[in-house]
Design a protein around this motif. Structure first.
Motif, PDB file in Angstrom:
ATOM      1  N   GLY A 223     -11.029  25.419  -4.945  1.00 19.73           N
ATOM      2  CA  GLY A 223     -12.099  24.627  -4.341  1.00 19.73           C
ATOM      3  C   GLY A 223     -13.193  25.539  -3.831  1.00 19.73           C
ATOM      4  O   GLY A 223     -12.922  26.617  -3.302  1.00 19.73           O
ATOM      5  N   ARG A 224     -14.423  25.083  -4.016  1.00 20.91           N
ATOM      6  CA  ARG A 224     -15.582  25.868  -3.563  1.00 20.91           C
ATOM      7  C   ARG A 224     -16.551  24.953  -2.834  1.00 20.91           C
ATOM      8  O   ARG A 224     -16.806  23.836  -3.277  1.00 20.91           O
ATOM      9  CB  ARG A 224     -16.295  26.504  -4.745  1.00 20.91           C
ATOM     10  CG  ARG A 224     -15.526  27.570  -5.449  1.00 20.91           C
ATOM     11  CD  ARG A 224     -16.351  28.152  -6.605  1.00 20.91           C
ATOM     12  NE  ARG A 224     -15.659  29.242  -7.237  1.00 20.91           N
ATOM     13  CZ  ARG A 224     -14.823  29.112  -8.261  1.00 20.91           C
ATOM     14  NH1 ARG A 224     -14.593  27.914  -8.771  1.00 20.91           N
ATOM     15  NH2 ARG A 224     -14.231  30.167  -8.787  1.00 20.91           N
ATOM     16  N   ALA A 225     -17.114  25.457  -1.764  1.00 17.18           N
ATOM     17  CA  ALA A 225     -18.145  24.728  -1.027  1.00 17.18           C
ATOM     18  C   ALA A 225     -19.108  25.740  -0.430  1.00 17.18           C
ATOM     19  O   ALA A 225     -18.687  26.786   0.058  1.00 17.18           O
ATOM     20  CB  ALA A 225     -17.519  23.879   0.069  1.00 17.18           C
TER      21      ALA A 225
ATOM     22  N   SER B 155     -20.169  29.741   3.042  1.00 13.31           N
ATOM     23  CA  SER B 155     -19.462  29.415   1.805  1.00 13.31           C
ATOM     24  C   SER B 155     -17.965  29.556   2.033  1.00 13.31           C
ATOM     25  O   SER B 155     -17.517  30.346   2.861  1.00 13.31           O
ATOM     26  CB  SER B 155     -19.924  30.307   0.661  1.00 13.31           C
ATOM     27  OG  SER B 155     -19.632  31.652   0.939  1.00 13.31           O
TER      28      SER B 155
ATOM     29  N   TYR C 126      -9.440  17.982  -2.775  1.00 13.09           N
ATOM     30  CA  TYR C 126     -10.402  16.963  -2.347  1.00 13.09           C
ATOM     31  C   TYR C 126     -10.208  16.582  -0.888  1.00 13.09           C
ATOM     32  O   TYR C 126     -11.177  16.278  -0.184  1.00 13.09           O
ATOM     33  CB  TYR C 126     -10.328  15.735  -3.247  1.00 13.09           C
ATOM     34  CG  TYR C 126     -10.951  15.961  -4.604  1.00 13.09           C
ATOM     35  CD1 TYR C 126     -12.249  16.412  -4.733  1.00 13.09           C
ATOM     36  CD2 TYR C 126     -10.224  15.733  -5.764  1.00 13.09           C
ATOM     37  CE1 TYR C 126     -12.823  16.640  -5.971  1.00 13.09           C
ATOM     38  CE2 TYR C 126     -10.787  15.947  -7.019  1.00 13.09           C
ATOM     39  CZ  TYR C 126     -12.087  16.401  -7.106  1.00 13.09           C
ATOM     40  OH  TYR C 126     -12.649  16.622  -8.330  1.00 13.09           O
TER      41      TYR C 126
ATOM     42  N   LEU D 241     -12.030  19.302   0.828  1.00 10.67           N
ATOM     43  CA  LEU D 241     -13.464  19.293   0.536  1.00 10.67           C
ATOM     44  C   LEU D 241     -14.213  18.154   1.218  1.00 10.67           C
ATOM     45  O   LEU D 241     -15.331  18.345   1.682  1.00 10.67           O
ATOM     46  CB  LEU D 241     -13.663  19.207  -0.978  1.00 10.67           C
ATOM     47  CG  LEU D 241     -15.058  19.430  -1.514  1.00 10.67           C
ATOM     48  CD1 LEU D 241     -15.562  20.803  -1.134  1.00 10.67           C
ATOM     49  CD2 LEU D 241     -15.064  19.267  -3.025  1.00 10.67           C
TER      50      LEU D 241
ATOM     51  N   SER E 220     -17.575  18.959   3.399  1.00 10.60           N
ATOM     52  CA  SER E 220     -18.927  18.698   2.910  1.00 10.60           C
ATOM     53  C   SER E 220     -19.757  17.926   3.934  1.00 10.60           C
ATOM     54  O   SER E 220     -20.974  18.059   3.963  1.00 10.60           O
ATOM     55  CB  SER E 220     -18.889  17.967   1.568  1.00 10.60           C
ATOM     56  OG  SER E 220     -18.279  16.707   1.709  1.00 10.60           O
TER      57      SER E 220
ATOM     58  N   ILE F 164     -26.716  21.313   0.520  1.00 13.22           N
ATOM     59  CA  ILE F 164     -25.410  21.690  -0.010  1.00 13.22           C
ATOM     60  C   ILE F 164     -25.634  22.287  -1.389  1.00 13.22           C
ATOM     61  O   ILE F 164     -26.251  21.669  -2.253  1.00 13.22           O
ATOM     62  CB  ILE F 164     -24.469  20.476  -0.087  1.00 13.22           C
ATOM     63  CG1 ILE F 164     -24.211  19.937   1.320  1.00 13.22           C
ATOM     64  CG2 ILE F 164     -23.160  20.855  -0.768  1.00 13.22           C
ATOM     65  CD1 ILE F 164     -23.391  18.672   1.346  1.00 13.22           C
TER      66      ILE F 164
ATOM     67  N   THR G  42     -20.116  21.819  -4.048  1.00 11.61           N
ATOM     68  CA  THR G  42     -18.862  21.260  -3.531  1.00 11.61           C
ATOM     69  C   THR G  42     -18.084  20.808  -4.745  1.00 11.61           C
ATOM     70  O   THR G  42     -18.464  19.858  -5.423  1.00 11.61           O
ATOM     71  CB  THR G  42     -19.081  20.064  -2.590  1.00 11.61           C
ATOM     72  OG1 THR G  42     -19.874  19.080  -3.231  1.00 11.61           O
ATOM     73  CG2 THR G  42     -19.750  20.476  -1.291  1.00 11.61           C
ATOM     74  N   ARG G  43     -17.014  21.522  -5.049  1.00 10.55           N
ATOM     75  CA  ARG G  43     -16.255  21.165  -6.234  1.00 10.55           C
ATOM     76  C   ARG G  43     -14.831  21.689  -6.181  1.00 10.55           C
ATOM     77  O   ARG G  43     -14.535  22.654  -5.513  1.00 10.55           O
ATOM     78  CB  ARG G  43     -16.942  21.635  -7.509  1.00 10.55           C
ATOM     79  CG  ARG G  43     -17.159  23.118  -7.581  1.00 10.55           C
ATOM     80  CD  ARG G  43     -17.973  23.553  -8.780  1.00 10.55           C
ATOM     81  NE  ARG G  43     -17.352  23.086 -10.003  1.00 10.55           N
ATOM     82  CZ  ARG G  43     -18.021  22.874 -11.141  1.00 10.55           C
ATOM     83  NH1 ARG G  43     -19.308  23.085 -11.187  1.00 10.55           N
ATOM     84  NH2 ARG G  43     -17.394  22.453 -12.205  1.00 10.55           N
ATOM     85  N   CYS G  44     -13.977  20.991  -6.930  1.00  2.00           N
ATOM     86  CA  CYS G  44     -12.603  21.384  -7.131  1.00  2.00           C
ATOM     87  C   CYS G  44     -12.395  21.490  -8.646  1.00  2.00           C
ATOM     88  O   CYS G  44     -12.757  20.576  -9.374  1.00  2.00           O
ATOM     89  CB  CYS G  44     -11.644  20.344  -6.558  1.00  2.00           C
ATOM     90  SG  CYS G  44     -11.729  20.177  -4.760  1.00  2.00           S
TER      91      CYS G  44
END
Length: 98
Positions: free
Chosen positions: A48-50, A63, A75, A78, A82, A89, A92-94
């Motif tokens: 996961g990234r944000a 980050s 999720y 996340l 978020s 932003i 934001t993803r998995c």
């Protein structure tokens, strides 16, 4: 007089260092500490990234990257994260970890 000057210089240095260091009460620091690190979970199948802007005066970027056992777990991490960004932003993803 010399003693007072040294004390003021030391206090000014402490204020400068404190302003640059992340505060343990800061939500960014707390969220980083709670994020499962990929180095600790090398076999986790989901990453996961944000990233985005936080704060208003002054604005700064933050980050986060974490590794999770499932998409649902990613999720779940996340979603609330978020909502914490106070501005733009960037990501934001998995994703499945390759």
């Amino acid at each position: 007089m010399t003693r007072v000057t040294i004390s003021l210089v030391a206090a000014a240095g402490l204020v400068a260092v404190t302003a640059c260091a992340p505060a343990r009460g800061d939500w960014v620091y707390q969220w980083r500490e709670a994020t499962p690190q990929c180095r600790d979970h090398p076999d986790a199948p989901v990453i996961g990234r944000a990233a985005g802007m936080v704060g208003f005066e002054p604005t700064r970027s933050a980050s986060f990257v974490g590794c999770f056992p499932s998409m649902d777990a990613c999720y779940a991490w996340l979603g609330p994260l978020s909502g914490r960004f106070g501005g733009r932003i960037f990501i934001t993803r998995c994703d499945p970890r390759t």
